[in-house]
Design an enzyme around this catalytic site. Structure first.
Site, PDB file in Angstrom:
ATOM      1  N   ARG A  71       0.822  -1.220   0.000  1.00  0.00           N
ATOM      2  CA  ARG A  71       0.000   0.000   0.000  1.00  0.00           C
ATOM      3  C   ARG A  71       0.850   1.261   0.000  1.00  0.00           C
ATOM      4  NH1 ARG A  71      -2.026   0.912   4.717  1.00  0.00           N
ATOM      5  NH2 ARG A  71      -2.872  -1.163   5.025  1.00  0.00           N
ATOM      6  N   TYR A 125     -14.266  22.406 -11.688  1.00  0.00           N
ATOM      7  CA  TYR A 125     -14.729  21.109 -12.233  1.00  0.00           C
ATOM      8  C   TYR A 125     -15.935  20.635 -11.409  1.00  0.00           C
ATOM      9  CZ  TYR A 125     -13.991  16.145 -13.526  1.00  0.00           C
ATOM     10  OH  TYR A 125     -14.110  14.865 -13.990  1.00  0.00           O
ATOM     11  N   ASP A 197      -6.271  23.175  -9.055  1.00  0.00           N
ATOM     12  CA  ASP A 197      -6.443  22.089 -10.020  1.00  0.00           C
ATOM     13  C   ASP A 197      -5.733  22.550 -11.290  1.00  0.00           C
ATOM     14  OD1 ASP A 197      -7.314  20.396 -12.054  1.00  0.00           O
ATOM     15  OD2 ASP A 197      -9.271  20.073 -11.124  1.00  0.00           O
ATOM     16  N   LYS A 222      -5.545  12.724 -17.621  1.00  0.00           N
ATOM     17  CA  LYS A 222      -5.591  13.534 -18.831  1.00  0.00           C
ATOM     18  C   LYS A 222      -4.211  13.516 -19.505  1.00  0.00           C
ATOM     19  CE  LYS A 222      -9.741  14.095 -17.367  1.00  0.00           C
ATOM     20  NZ  LYS A 222     -10.202  15.171 -16.517  1.00  0.00           N
TER      21      LYS A 222
HETATM   22  C1  PLP Z   1     -11.025  15.079 -15.388  1.00  0.00           C
HETATM   23  C2  PLP Z   1     -10.732  16.165 -14.429  1.00  0.00           C
HETATM   24  C3  PLP Z   1     -10.597  15.895 -13.072  1.00  0.00           C
HETATM   25  C4  PLP Z   1     -10.843  14.537 -12.475  1.00  0.00           C
HETATM   26  O1  PLP Z   1      -9.990  13.545 -12.896  1.00  0.00           O
HETATM   27  P1  PLP Z   1     -10.456  11.996 -12.894  1.00  0.00           P
HETATM   28  O2  PLP Z   1      -9.190  11.261 -13.050  1.00  0.00           O
HETATM   29  O3  PLP Z   1     -11.419  11.842 -14.017  1.00  0.00           O
HETATM   30  O4  PLP Z   1     -11.116  11.735 -11.557  1.00  0.00           O
HETATM   31  C5  PLP Z   1     -10.273  16.938 -12.238  1.00  0.00           C
HETATM   32  N1  PLP Z   1     -10.108  18.193 -12.716  1.00  0.00           N
HETATM   33  C6  PLP Z   1     -10.232  18.492 -14.008  1.00  0.00           C
HETATM   34  C7  PLP Z   1     -10.024  19.889 -14.461  1.00  0.00           C
HETATM   35  C8  PLP Z   1     -10.558  17.491 -14.908  1.00  0.00           C
HETATM   36  O5  PLP Z   1     -10.731  17.809 -16.209  1.00  0.00           O
END
Ligand code: PLP
Length: 418
Positions: A71, A125, A197, A222
């Site tokens: 873990r 988001y 973010d 992403k």
């Molecule tokens: C997709 C996304 C997330 C979340 O990511 P996941 O891996 O899908 O949980 C957070 N912030 C932004 C800006 C995103 O586009």
């Protein structure tokens, strides 16, 4: 745009992307010459010790980047975390999570406690908003939404001290660029911790901690992974904040599979060339859309009329492949006519892979501190690595379908133009 500053040991970011996270102990065998280029997949749950004394010693010392139990990770995940830390000047360390949303949730839980007040950008988001309203609320933590165009948040201090300020720049769906240096200066002056973010720009185009942010969050799903085949998140923090971030991740049992970490590391190596192509193609397509009579507005930070364009130019060293545009009039059916017939754009959530995507988006549903008004429905595009001329021809045929439905006529037969 800013020039790439030279990073650690004078190496520039593209060089760091090729070299980071490849420590000798993760790529070689003790006492043997030679090293593997990329740290391999180390799969593990149980770690075996020579004797009880070694087992006790392992439990008593720091487990960071030490084999202890599956873990706490293996060198495959540590290598990725180290590379992400190196890409972020000012960072003390990085923790990995099974999704971007898990990273956002754990970062917020590391800084907030009952009775605290959180300032959340109104263009965040949507699942970030959902976490605040559906979970933080239950723990007596108040979320106050603010306008992404704000440069001072003094007005919100009237209701009591603020614990944390959450930024997302550019904003989800609508791409407002925030004045991060002004907001982090305000936060420091008021004893407020800042989180961002940073998924859109990645540390390559916006090193967030260097702009005064304490905690930087990525949905690695992403651009870090880049191939639409792994879910992952990361949190990178300053020395003051890495301890609580790491401890909270441990307490919530957060970890990633070594196979996923390995795929994300593979993606990271090509982040530089991928982003450059996403950037160039997206700007070409955004400019083309801007000239089309069916398009009311393009929301792309590199275009001069995008809100916050000047701040983007001041603070970022590039733009990426995700932006939105607003159709001139038309309804849900006209928008669907455009999207449904696209040959080269997939219809789906997420973004950041090599493939292009088109998504109908309705920002008004996800706003509470600001009003969203537009001349027509909106579409978010992710511009992938296909030839932009093919994508433009596809979009041109889509705009013709949109126009036909909006204006109440049949679309011209003959399929996609070009
Ligand atoms: C997709 C996304 C997330 C979340 O990511 P996941 O891996 O899908 O949980 C957070 N912030 C932004 C800006 C995103 O586009």
């Amino acid at each position: 745009m800013k020039d790439d500053a030279s990073g650690k040991d004078g190496r520039r970011p593209l060089t760091q992307l090729a070299q980071a996270g490849r420590k000798p102990e993760w790529t070689g065998m003790p006492g043997q010459p030679g090293a593997i280029v990329s740290p391999p997949v180390w799969r593990a749950s149980t770690i075996l010790y020579d004797d009880v004394a070694h087992l006790r010693k392992a439990a008593g010392s720091s487990t960071h980047e030490r084999l202890f139990y599956g873990r706490k990770g293996t060198p495959t995940a540590w290598s990725l975390a180290d590379a992400l830390t190196e890409m972020e000047p000012g960072a003390a360390g990085t923790m990995l999570y099974p999704s971007g949303v898990a990273a956002i949730a754990c970062a917020l839980m590391a800084v907030l406690k009952p009775g605290d007040r959180l300032l959340m950008v109104d263009s965040a988001y949507d699942p970030t908003r959902a976490f605040c309203t559906q979970l933080l609320d239950n723990y007596g933590i108040e979320t106050i939404y603010y306008d992404p165009a704000s440069i001072s948040l003094d007005a919100h201090l009237a209701g009591g001290p603020i614990r944390a300020l959450f930024l997302e720049s550019p904003g989800s769906l609508t791409f407002e660029v925030q004045d991060v240096p002004a907001l982090t200066a305000w936060a420091k002056a008021n004893g407020v911790v800042t989180l961002i973010d940073n998924t859109w720009a990645t540390p390559l185009y916006f090193p967030a901690l260097a702009h005064g942010v304490d905690i930087s969050i990525l949905a690695c799903t992403k651009y870090i992974v880049g191939h639409s085949d792994v879910m992952m998140g990361s949190v990178t923090a300053t020395a003051d904040w890495f301890g609580p971030i790491r401890q909270t991740a441990y307490l919530f049992g957060q970890m990633v599979s070594p196979d996923d970490a390995w795929l994300a590391s593979r993606g990271l190596r090509t982040l530089g060339i991928r982003l450059r192509q996403h950037q160039d193609s997206a700007i070409a397509i955004a400019r083309w859309l801007n000239d089309q009579p069916e398009v009311a507005r393009v929301l792309h930070p590199a275009l001069p009329d995008c809100p916050g364009h000047a701040m983007w130019q001041r603070d970022f060293s590039g733009s990426t492949g995700l932006f939105s545009f607003i159709l001139d009039g038309g309804d849900e059916a006209a928008r669907a006519a455009m999207i449904d017939g696209l040959a080269h754009f997939g219809i789906g959530y997420s973004w950041g892979g090599f493939e292009s995507l088109a998504l109908p988006v309705d920002p008004a549903r996800y706003r509470s501190a600001t009003q969203w008004q537009a001349a027509g429905p909106a579409i978010r595009l992710h511009i992938g690595l296909e030839d932009p001329a093919d994508l433009i021809a596809d979009l041109a045929a889509g705009l013709a379908r949109f126009r036909a439905v909006r204006d109440g006529r049949e679309a011209d037969p003959g399929g996609p133009a070009g």
